[in-house]
Design a protein around this motif. Structure first.
Motif, PDB file in Angstrom:
ATOM      1  N   HIS A   1       0.837  -1.199   0.000  1.00 46.51           N
ATOM      2  CA  HIS A   1       0.000   0.000   0.000  1.00 46.51           C
ATOM      3  C   HIS A   1       0.873   1.250   0.000  1.00 46.51           C
TER       4      HIS A   1
ATOM      5  N   TRP B   1     -11.532  -3.048  -3.841  1.00 45.60           N
ATOM      6  CA  TRP B   1     -10.336  -3.580  -3.192  1.00 45.60           C
ATOM      7  C   TRP B   1     -10.757  -4.384  -1.962  1.00 45.60           C
TER       8      TRP B   1
ATOM      9  N   ILE C   1      -0.400  -0.436  -4.554  1.00 49.70           N
ATOM     10  CA  ILE C   1      -1.830  -0.111  -4.523  1.00 49.70           C
ATOM     11  C   ILE C   1      -2.061   1.200  -3.794  1.00 49.70           C
TER      12      ILE C   1
ATOM     13  N   LEU D   1      -5.622   3.833  -2.842  1.00 50.28           N
ATOM     14  CA  LEU D   1      -7.063   4.011  -2.934  1.00 50.28           C
ATOM     15  C   LEU D   1      -7.391   5.415  -3.422  1.00 50.28           C
TER      16      LEU D   1
ATOM     17  N   PHE E   1      -9.767   2.207  -6.644  1.00 48.35           N
ATOM     18  CA  PHE E   1      -8.376   1.872  -6.361  1.00 48.35           C
ATOM     19  C   PHE E   1      -7.583   1.802  -7.663  1.00 48.35           C
TER      20      PHE E   1
ATOM     21  N   GLY F   1     -12.763   2.088  -1.455  1.00 44.32           N
ATOM     22  CA  GLY F   1     -11.796   1.250  -2.152  1.00 44.32           C
ATOM     23  C   GLY F   1     -12.258   0.700  -3.481  1.00 44.32           C
TER      24      GLY F   1
END
Length: 255
Positions: free
Chosen positions: A10, A68, A58, A60, A43, A65
């Motif tokens: 993330h 996601w 990744i 958002l 996302f 999301g």
């Protein structure tokens, strides 16, 4: 068959940082197109392809999301960044799920990733199923397992989607992943339940898959860190490295 497949990281939604990362890693053999990758209105993904393996970066775009994974959306919205998922590929997903449950792991039933596209008009299903395990105690890191629907579909993805790929520069794949953390006794017990053939002790233990290896190392430092060792046949690219959040990728020469 079991091997390392991909690593979910993330990151913040920051194209300037992604372009800066590109400028750093392209000269050391890791081509990167931060504007490509799957996504929805909620996302977006940017992949760094390294042979058969990859980093899935990744971020958002909306609070929900947009398809996601729900539990990861909640963590992202709490501000947690870095590696959340470590995926191994298998060709025996259903029997693996049963074995995990028999060993006391609350593994999910095999599930397929689907998400809406084109303002919700289309629903895309990816050509593989996954089994997820709960995070390692004391961490946010989840081990999960993936099985492709067929070898033909994998080869199709390999040919048309896993690009640009570092293998064109002689970086052939991620051979080892090293997970460092101040693991508790409960964490070590849990890790050994997921990987019953783990060798070593509670300073360093290894799950040896032949083609690839996964190491768990007891750290003296706080915080989770993961190092990925990428094999290269190019001497000019050996011992090069880059970092993204709490993940470091280092190229090692294989002769």
């Amino acid at each position: 068959m079991m091997r390392l497949d991909h690593f979910i990281v993330h990151i913040d939604q920051d194209q300037t940082k992604l372009e800066s990362l590109k400028d750093k890693i392209v000269p050391i053999g890791f081509p990167f197109n931060p504007t490509s990758g799957k996504g929805t209105k909620g996302f977006q993904v940017a992949n760094i392809w390294i042979g058969d393996q990859y980093l899935e970066l990744i971020w958002l775009k909306t609070k929900d999301g947009g398809g996601w994974r729900r539990e990861w959306v909640e963590k992202y919205n709490r501000g947690l960044r870095g590696i959340f998922g470590l995926c191994l590929m298998t060709d025996q997903l259903d029997s693996l799920e049963k074995e995990l449950r028999e060993r006391g792991i609350a593994a999910s039933a095999p599930e397929r990733i689907t998400f809406k596209m084109l303002f919700g008009l289309l629903r895309k299903s990816l050509p593989f199923r996954c089994v997820y395990t709960p995070p390692i105690p004391g961490t946010d890191l989840q081990i999960f397992f993936l099985e492709m629907d067929s070898q033909e579909k994998y080869e199709y993805m390999r040919k048309y989607f896993m690009k640009p790929n570092a293998e064109k520069n002689g970086i052939t794949g991620i051979k080892e992943a090293v997970v460092r953390y101040q693991f508790s006794e409960a964490a070590w017990k849990y890790i050994r339940a997921i990987f019953p053939t783990l060798s070593g002790d509670e300073r360093m233990a290894t799950y040896d898959m032949g083609e690839t290896k996964l190491h768990f190392v007891q750290s003296d430092e706080a915080g989770l860190k993961v190092e990925l060792l990428a094999a290269t046949t190019n001497e000019d690219l050996a011992n090069k490295r880059f970092e993204i959040e709490n993940v470091r990728v280092t190229s090692i020469l294989i002769k």
